[in-house]
Design an enzyme around this catalytic site. Structure first.
Site, PDB file in Angstrom:
ATOM      1  N   LYS A   1       0.827  -1.212   0.000  1.00 33.57           N
ATOM      2  CA  LYS A   1       0.000   0.000   0.000  1.00 33.57           C
ATOM      3  C   LYS A   1       0.863   1.265   0.000  1.00 33.57           C
ATOM      4  O   LYS A   1       0.636   2.181  -0.798  1.00 33.57           O
ATOM      5  CB  LYS A   1      -0.938  -0.001   1.216  1.00 33.57           C
ATOM      6  CG  LYS A   1      -2.061  -1.021   1.072  1.00 33.57           C
ATOM      7  CD  LYS A   1      -2.807  -1.270   2.374  1.00 33.57           C
ATOM      8  CE  LYS A   1      -3.856  -2.365   2.175  1.00 33.57           C
ATOM      9  NZ  LYS A   1      -4.506  -2.806   3.402  1.00 33.57           N
TER      10      LYS A   1
ATOM     11  N   ASP B   1     -10.550   3.699   3.970  1.00 34.89           N
ATOM     12  CA  ASP B   1     -11.044   2.317   3.908  1.00 34.89           C
ATOM     13  C   ASP B   1     -12.569   2.292   3.753  1.00 34.89           C
ATOM     14  O   ASP B   1     -13.146   1.253   3.451  1.00 34.89           O
ATOM     15  CB  ASP B   1     -10.678   1.573   5.211  1.00 34.89           C
ATOM     16  CG  ASP B   1      -9.663   0.469   4.969  1.00 34.89           C
ATOM     17  OD1 ASP B   1      -9.490   0.080   3.790  1.00 34.89           O
ATOM     18  OD2 ASP B   1      -9.065  -0.007   5.945  1.00 34.89           O
TER      19      ASP B   1
ATOM     20  N   GLN C   1      -4.541  -1.016   9.631  1.00 38.47           N
ATOM     21  CA  GLN C   1      -4.510  -2.368   9.067  1.00 38.47           C
ATOM     22  C   GLN C   1      -5.169  -3.352  10.030  1.00 38.47           C
ATOM     23  O   GLN C   1      -4.839  -3.402  11.212  1.00 38.47           O
ATOM     24  CB  GLN C   1      -3.042  -2.776   8.791  1.00 38.47           C
ATOM     25  CG  GLN C   1      -2.896  -4.133   8.134  1.00 38.47           C
ATOM     26  CD  GLN C   1      -3.466  -4.165   6.709  1.00 38.47           C
ATOM     27  OE1 GLN C   1      -3.323  -3.219   5.940  1.00 38.47           O
ATOM     28  NE2 GLN C   1      -4.131  -5.255   6.376  1.00 38.47           N
TER      29      GLN C   1
END
Ligand code: NAP
Length: 295
Positions: A53, A120, A97
């Site tokens: 990422k 997200d 995460q």
């Protein structure tokens, strides 16, 4: 002939477009979009994901930063980190995460992220905006990355989705539910199936668009797929191959299903690469919105 949907190539095209858009945004006086990924502990799979990422953010001309915390970090410590990142003008996107260690209150942490920086798309405000959208999804809404990637692949494959019968197998908050909401917003007729659904094979056979997001290797068999259906396999499962080495497989029995499907995503190389590309897209969307209206 069955079309194999090349998610890797689609993701490369999307990342190239984002890279160009980032350069233009900065040239017009915008800030360099900043993505901070928070990693708690050193789970090997998570380490690989966060590395990809931040590396891809950098490759698209953004600032990709990894903030590592020990697996002893408490909920209070994480909340303090999130508050700092929420206040930082050069951080436009925050991603925590998952999974977090069991002692951390994950929903408190995720809910503390400024919705404007929630790349997200898991914050209740963004989820609520997705589920209550009428007359189309707003362009600046931060959508969960995997469902967003699935929709891009579906539109590239089928063009207009209006009126199609879609079956989504799986009802998680990360994939199944938001994808069903996006398909509904695209005017599909949507069925959501789960572990308590009855006669799943017949349900799947009724689908023109069949999405598998279950986490069970090759559960969807070939004869569950209608002739000519478009199959999106979200599953990523690590299984032992015949040679004893581990390999990745999806939730769909690919060889069987591709004999009947009109189009199908492979695993790997289907949905997976789109997820990271959509994260970068969300970071750029967030940076643009914050530049217009500082948070
Ligand atoms: N490509 C990507 O970037 C990406 C991103 C995220 C996830 N994934 C993969 O996608 C898969 C699903 O992830 P997730 O986070 O959505 O998983 P999850 O939270 O475990 O949810 C799985 C869903 O599948 C349903 N299910 C389980 N067994 C079933 C069965 N026998 N029949 C019908 N439905 C069944 C469950 O039903 P209940 O609700 O009734 O329990 C649940 O709704 C995993 O393989 C994951 O690794 C890939």
């Amino acid at each position: 002939m069955t079309r194999i949907i090349d998610g890797k190539a689609a993701a490369e095209r999307l990342r190239a477009r984002i890279g160009g858009d980032v350069a233009a945004f900065v040239a017009q006086g915008g800030p360099v979009p900043g993505l901070t990924v928070v990693l708690v502990g050193r789970h090997p799979a998570s380490l690989a994901y966060v590395g990809t990422k931040t590396r891809m953010a950098e490759a698209a001309g953004m600032n990709g930063r990894l903030l590592e915390l020990p697996d002893t970090a408490t909920t209070a410590e994480l909340l303090a980190v999130i508050a700092e990142l929420n206040a930082a003008a050069d951080v436009h996107g925050i991603l925590v995460q998952l999974p977090l260690p069991g002692h951390v209150d994950a929903s408190r942490v995720l809910d503390a992220i400024d919705p404007a920086k929630d790349v997200d798309g898991f914050h209740p405000l963004n989820v609520g905006r997705l589920f209550s959208a009428s007359g189309g999804i707003p362009d600046d809404l931060l959508l969960p990355c995997t469902p967003k990637g699935c929709m891009i692949l579906l539109r590239e494959t089928l063009g207009e989705l209006r009126g199609k019968r879609a079956v989504v197998v799986g009802r998680s908050n990360i994939v199944g539910k938001p994808l069903a909401a996006l398909l509904l917003a695209a005017d599909c007729t949507v069925t959501i199936a789960h572990s308590r659904s009855t006669d799943l094979p017949a349900l799947c056979r009724s689908a023109e668009i069949l999405v598998a997001a279950v986490g069970r290797p090759e559960m969807i068999r070939g004869d569950w797929v209608d002739e000519g259906a478009t199959v999106i396999d979200v599953g990523i499962n690590r299984v032992a191959g015949p040679d004893g080495k581990s390999r990745l497989t999806g939730d769909v029995a690919f060889a069987e299903a591709s004999a009947r499907a009109g189009a199908i995503t492979p695993v790997p190389g289907g949905v997976g690469p789109m997820t990271v590309a959509c994260l970068l897209d969300n970071t750029l969307i967030a940076a643009r919105a914050q530049h217009r209206r500082p948070t």
